[in-house]
Write an enzyme that holds these catalytic residues in place. Structure first.
Site, PDB file in Angstrom:
ATOM      1  N   LYS A  99      27.837  43.456  55.333  1.00 27.20           N
ATOM      2  CA  LYS A  99      27.848  42.710  53.815  1.00 27.20           C
ATOM      3  C   LYS A  99      26.339  42.828  52.830  1.00 27.20           C
ATOM      4  O   LYS A  99      25.255  42.600  53.621  1.00 27.20           O
ATOM      5  CB  LYS A  99      27.717  41.059  54.338  1.00 27.20           C
ATOM      6  CG  LYS A  99      29.288  40.576  54.708  1.00 27.20           C
ATOM      7  CD  LYS A  99      29.695  39.591  54.541  1.00 27.20           C
ATOM      8  CE  LYS A  99      31.187  39.607  54.779  1.00 27.20           C
ATOM      9  NZ  LYS A  99      31.954  40.285  55.836  1.00 27.20           N
ATOM     10  N   ASP A 133      31.413  45.980  52.476  1.00 30.56           N
ATOM     11  CA  ASP A 133      32.323  44.897  51.985  1.00 30.56           C
ATOM     12  C   ASP A 133      32.094  44.216  50.938  1.00 30.56           C
ATOM     13  O   ASP A 133      31.161  44.525  50.282  1.00 30.56           O
ATOM     14  CB  ASP A 133      32.077  43.308  53.466  1.00 30.56           C
ATOM     15  CG  ASP A 133      32.450  44.258  54.681  1.00 30.56           C
ATOM     16  OD1 ASP A 133      33.363  44.902  55.534  1.00 30.56           O
ATOM     17  OD2 ASP A 133      32.071  42.478  55.556  1.00 30.56           O
ATOM     18  N   MET A 134      33.282  44.066  50.052  1.00 31.32           N
ATOM     19  CA  MET A 134      33.015  42.368  49.076  1.00 31.32           C
ATOM     20  C   MET A 134      33.131  41.148  49.023  1.00 31.32           C
ATOM     21  O   MET A 134      34.175  40.621  49.451  1.00 31.32           O
ATOM     22  CB  MET A 134      34.368  43.255  48.157  1.00 31.32           C
ATOM     23  CG  MET A 134      33.764  42.808  46.655  1.00 31.32           C
ATOM     24  SD  MET A 134      32.225  43.370  46.637  1.00 31.32           S
ATOM     25  CE  MET A 134      32.526  45.039  45.581  1.00 31.32           C
ATOM     26  N   GLN A 163      39.331  43.762  45.817  1.00 25.98           N
ATOM     27  CA  GLN A 163      39.827  42.700  46.016  1.00 25.98           C
ATOM     28  C   GLN A 163      40.802  42.288  44.517  1.00 25.98           C
ATOM     29  O   GLN A 163      40.918  42.738  43.610  1.00 25.98           O
ATOM     30  CB  GLN A 163      39.665  41.182  45.677  1.00 25.98           C
ATOM     31  CG  GLN A 163      37.582  41.431  47.026  1.00 25.98           C
ATOM     32  CD  GLN A 163      37.178  40.951  46.001  1.00 25.98           C
ATOM     33  OE1 GLN A 163      36.197  40.546  45.645  1.00 25.98           O
ATOM     34  NE2 GLN A 163      36.279  39.884  47.542  1.00 25.98           N
ATOM     35  N   ARG A 184      38.459  50.624  50.817  1.00 24.32           N
ATOM     36  CA  ARG A 184      39.266  49.515  51.739  1.00 24.32           C
ATOM     37  C   ARG A 184      40.041  47.793  49.986  1.00 24.32           C
ATOM     38  O   ARG A 184      39.402  48.138  49.250  1.00 24.32           O
ATOM     39  CB  ARG A 184      38.756  48.290  51.872  1.00 24.32           C
ATOM     40  CG  ARG A 184      39.043  47.277  52.891  1.00 24.32           C
ATOM     41  CD  ARG A 184      39.040  46.416  53.830  1.00 24.32           C
ATOM     42  NE  ARG A 184      37.915  46.527  54.817  1.00 24.32           N
ATOM     43  CZ  ARG A 184      36.575  46.459  55.438  1.00 24.32           C
ATOM     44  NH1 ARG A 184      36.033  45.287  54.592  1.00 24.32           N
ATOM     45  NH2 ARG A 184      36.289  47.256  56.613  1.00 24.32           N
ATOM     46  N   LYS A 187      43.294  41.578  49.278  1.00 22.55           N
ATOM     47  CA  LYS A 187      43.625  40.792  48.743  1.00 22.55           C
ATOM     48  C   LYS A 187      42.442  39.959  47.542  1.00 22.55           C
ATOM     49  O   LYS A 187      42.571  39.356  46.805  1.00 22.55           O
ATOM     50  CB  LYS A 187      44.905  40.070  48.940  1.00 22.55           C
ATOM     51  CG  LYS A 187      45.802  40.377  49.494  1.00 22.55           C
ATOM     52  CD  LYS A 187      47.015  39.037  49.842  1.00 22.55           C
ATOM     53  CE  LYS A 187      48.270  39.577  50.416  1.00 22.55           C
ATOM     54  NZ  LYS A 187      48.809  38.980  51.437  1.00 22.55           N
ATOM     55  N   ALA A 189      39.137  36.832  49.721  1.00 26.52           N
ATOM     56  CA  ALA A 189      39.145  35.747  50.210  1.00 26.52           C
ATOM     57  C   ALA A 189      38.140  34.829  49.605  1.00 26.52           C
ATOM     58  O   ALA A 189      37.982  34.304  50.967  1.00 26.52           O
ATOM     59  CB  ALA A 189      38.193  36.557  51.993  1.00 26.52           C
TER      60      ALA A 189
HETATM   61  C1  LIG Z   1      40.238  44.034  57.438  1.00 24.81           C
HETATM   62  C2  LIG Z   1      39.955  43.817  56.406  1.00 24.81           C
HETATM   63  C3  LIG Z   1      38.575  43.795  55.899  1.00 24.81           C
HETATM   64  C4  LIG Z   1      38.494  42.481  55.462  1.00 24.81           C
HETATM   65  N1  LIG Z   1      37.874  43.020  53.913  1.00 24.81           N
HETATM   66  C5  LIG Z   1      37.201  41.569  53.508  1.00 24.81           C
HETATM   67  C6  LIG Z   1      36.232  41.710  51.991  1.00 24.81           C
HETATM   68  O1  LIG Z   1      35.259  42.480  52.075  1.00 24.81           O
HETATM   69  N2  LIG Z   1      36.240  40.673  51.314  1.00 24.81           N
HETATM   70  C7  LIG Z   1      37.444  39.868  50.565  1.00 24.81           C
HETATM   71  O2  LIG Z   1      37.322  39.105  49.852  1.00 24.81           O
HETATM   72  N3  LIG Z   1      38.127  39.747  52.245  1.00 24.81           N
HETATM   73  C8  LIG Z   1      38.165  41.357  53.120  1.00 24.81           C
HETATM   74  N4  LIG Z   1      39.378  40.730  53.334  1.00 24.81           N
HETATM   75  C9  LIG Z   1      40.319  39.202  53.446  1.00 24.81           C
HETATM   76  C10 LIG Z   1      41.158  39.574  52.300  1.00 24.81           C
HETATM   77  O3  LIG Z   1      41.195  39.818  51.457  1.00 24.81           O
HETATM   78  C11 LIG Z   1      42.425  38.440  52.601  1.00 24.81           C
HETATM   79  O4  LIG Z   1      42.127  37.715  52.759  1.00 24.81           O
HETATM   80  C12 LIG Z   1      43.100  38.219  54.321  1.00 24.81           C
HETATM   81  O5  LIG Z   1      43.190  39.708  54.521  1.00 24.81           O
HETATM   82  C13 LIG Z   1      44.180  37.458  54.046  1.00 24.81           C
HETATM   83  O6  LIG Z   1      45.379  38.326  53.120  1.00 24.81           O
HETATM   84  P1  LIG Z   1      46.391  38.955  53.914  1.00 24.81           P
HETATM   85  O7  LIG Z   1      46.810  40.679  53.377  1.00 24.81           O
HETATM   86  O8  LIG Z   1      45.911  39.669  55.939  1.00 24.81           O
HETATM   87  O9  LIG Z   1      47.680  38.010  54.827  1.00 24.81           O
HETATM   88  P2  LIG Z   1      47.820  36.776  53.735  1.00 24.81           P
HETATM   89  O10 LIG Z   1      47.955  36.515  52.544  1.00 24.81           O
HETATM   90  O11 LIG Z   1      47.046  35.802  54.627  1.00 24.81           O
HETATM   91  O12 LIG Z   1      49.653  36.342  54.425  1.00 24.81           O
HETATM   92  C14 LIG Z   1      50.720  36.936  53.847  1.00 24.81           C
HETATM   93  C15 LIG Z   1      51.907  36.948  54.958  1.00 24.81           C
HETATM   94  O13 LIG Z   1      51.261  38.025  56.110  1.00 24.81           O
HETATM   95  C16 LIG Z   1      51.745  37.356  57.324  1.00 24.81           C
HETATM   96  N5  LIG Z   1      50.405  37.049  58.762  1.00 24.81           N
HETATM   97  C17 LIG Z   1      49.588  36.762  58.013  1.00 24.81           C
HETATM   98  N6  LIG Z   1      48.345  36.878  58.891  1.00 24.81           N
HETATM   99  C18 LIG Z   1      49.389  36.690  59.909  1.00 24.81           C
HETATM  100  C19 LIG Z   1      48.945  36.781  61.460  1.00 24.81           C
HETATM  101  N7  LIG Z   1      47.577  36.672  62.552  1.00 24.81           N
HETATM  102  N8  LIG Z   1      49.821  36.973  62.656  1.00 24.81           N
HETATM  103  C20 LIG Z   1      51.858  36.842  62.190  1.00 24.81           C
HETATM  104  N9  LIG Z   1      51.809  37.353  60.612  1.00 24.81           N
HETATM  105  C21 LIG Z   1      50.113  37.082  60.122  1.00 24.81           C
HETATM  106  C22 LIG Z   1      52.256  35.857  57.393  1.00 24.81           C
HETATM  107  O14 LIG Z   1      53.487  37.030  56.938  1.00 24.81           O
HETATM  108  C23 LIG Z   1      51.978  35.093  55.597  1.00 24.81           C
HETATM  109  O15 LIG Z   1      52.669  34.566  55.065  1.00 24.81           O
HETATM  110  C24 LIG Z   1      39.755  41.247  54.723  1.00 24.81           C
HETATM  111  C25 LIG Z   1      40.963  41.717  55.804  1.00 24.81           C
HETATM  112  C26 LIG Z   1      40.963  42.408  56.560  1.00 24.81           C
HETATM  113  C27 LIG Z   1      42.026  42.947  57.119  1.00 24.81           C
END
Ligand SMILES: Cc1cc2nc3c(=O)[nH]c(=O)nc-3n(C[C@H](O)[C@H](O)[C@H](O)COP(=O)(O)OP(=O)(O)OC[C@H]3O[C@@H](n4cnc5c(N)ncnc54)[C@H](O)[C@@H]3O)c2cc1C
Length: 306
Positions: A99, A133-134, A163, A184, A187, A189
């Site tokens: 970060k 990371d963002m 993002q 990368r 969505k 966070a």
């Molecule tokens: C490797 C990685 C790096 C990241 N780096 C950053 C970053 O640098 N900056 C940043 O802002 N964000 C980062 N994020 C976080 C990201 O922005 C999201 O907040 C986070 O990934 C949640 O979105 P999602 O798409 O995973 O699913 P969500 O929107 O949380 O969930 C959508 C659907 O996915 C399924 N799901 C989700 N979790 C699970 C589970 N545990 N088990 C089963 N089904 C599930 C369900 O169907 C759920 O309804 C990162 C995420 C990952 C995975």
């Protein structure tokens, strides 16, 4: 605002409360353990070996954000240099995530640049890759500028994160792709206002797919970091229909989430990378995980009352 968005906002707000923070730090380490590979680098490297055996690649993150002095930033820089060396010595399949604020971006951007440059140089010596990371929107432009500056200095082993919830991202992705930066896609966070970010889940997903498609259509390698089956299945179908090789992109998921599914993706021949944090500064990371999904909070609460 739908129920999930409301939940996310409530958790992110509550976790900023000083009392909640104190209580969590005092009693929460064990509960956070599910999302964190250990307190030390050695523990994390052992865990990487275990994941590599299942075909899962890793990106290793030394936890730490919101620092208040440049000495802390220098300390984290040293930790990251050890981390890069540690990965090389063990010969594990892992790159590095860090970060920018952990390296001092909020205090002295130039110093942060120097810190990150040292880590990137060390990684380059070992043919490894560093992902910036963002973080939240005050740092978006600075993180992009830093990535491009490192590229201009020959450190093309550095990439960053885009993002999908930010309005500006489509334009940023075009520029970064043009510069050949490995991205990368996530969505997003953090809690961002409606003036700069999509607030509806549907809008974020549509934009996310658009950004993924921009990469896959042009044969630009991309990391798709999501646990969302809708996104993952859509990518699989799109890649198959467009005859895009499984090696031309990677999925990424967080440590502690869907570990069986991560192994299954590897079994099916997809590239899957697990984002693995370690270290003692786990609170902000932990609360973002709780905010993402009520099920994550339920999982932690169940463990607490066991
Ligand atoms: C490797 C990685 C790096 C990241 N780096 C950053 C970053 O640098 N900056 C940043 O802002 N964000 C980062 N994020 C976080 C990201 O922005 C999201 O907040 C986070 O990934 C949640 O979105 P999602 O798409 O995973 O699913 P969500 O929107 O949380 O969930 C959508 C659907 O996915 C399924 N799901 C989700 N979790 C699970 C589970 N545990 N088990 C089963 N089904 C599930 C369900 O169907 C759920 O309804 C990162 C995420 C990952 C995975």
């Amino acid at each position: 605002m739908d129920g999930t968005e409301l939940y996310r906002k409530v958790i992110l707000t509550v976790s900023g409360n000083k009392f909640v923070k104190w209580l969590s730090i005092k009693y929460g380490r064990k509960l956070a353990g599910r999302f964190i590979a250990g307190d030390t680098l050695d523990e994390a490297l052992d865990e990487i070996e275990r994941l590599n055996e299942k075909g899962i690649l890793v990106t290793l993150d030394h936890l730490g954000e919101g620092i208040t002095t440049l000495d802390e930033a220098a300390g984290y820089r040293e930790e990251y240099l050890k981390l890069v060396e540690g990965i090389a010595k063990r010969g594990v399949k892992s790159n590095v995530s860090l970060k920018p604020t952990q390296m001092g971006m909020a205090l002295d951007p130039e110093k942060a640049y120097e810190n990150i440059k040292l880590v990137a140089k060390k990684a380059k010596e070992h043919r490894n890759f560093v992902r910036l990371d963002m973080e939240d929107s005050p740092y978006t432009q600075a993180t992009i500028d830093m990535t491009l500056r490192l590229h201009q200095e020959g450190l093309t082993n550095v990439g960053t994160v885009m993002q999908a919830y930010l309005f500006r991202t489509e334009e940023d992705v075009k520029n970064l792709m043009h510069a050949g930066v490995n991205l990368r896609l996530v969505k997003g966070a953090y809690k961002e206002p409606g003036t700069i970010a999509f607030q509806q889940k549907r809008e974020v997903i549509d934009n996310y797919k658009k950004l993924i498609k921009m990469h896959l259509d042009q044969g630009a390698y991309v990391a798709i970091a999501s646990h969302d089956d809708h996104i993952i299945d859509w990518v699989k179908v799109f890649a198959e229909q467009s005859r895009i090789d499984k090696q031309e992109f990677e999925f990424q998921m967080l440590y502690g989430l869907r570990m069986n599914d991560q192994a299954a993706l590897a079994q099916d021949g997809y590239r899957i990378r697990c984002y693995m944090p370690y270290g003692t500064m786990w609170y902000p990371y932990f609360t973002r995980r709780l905010a993402e999904k009520p099920a994550n909070l339920m999982m932690v609460l169940k463990n607490m009352f066991k």
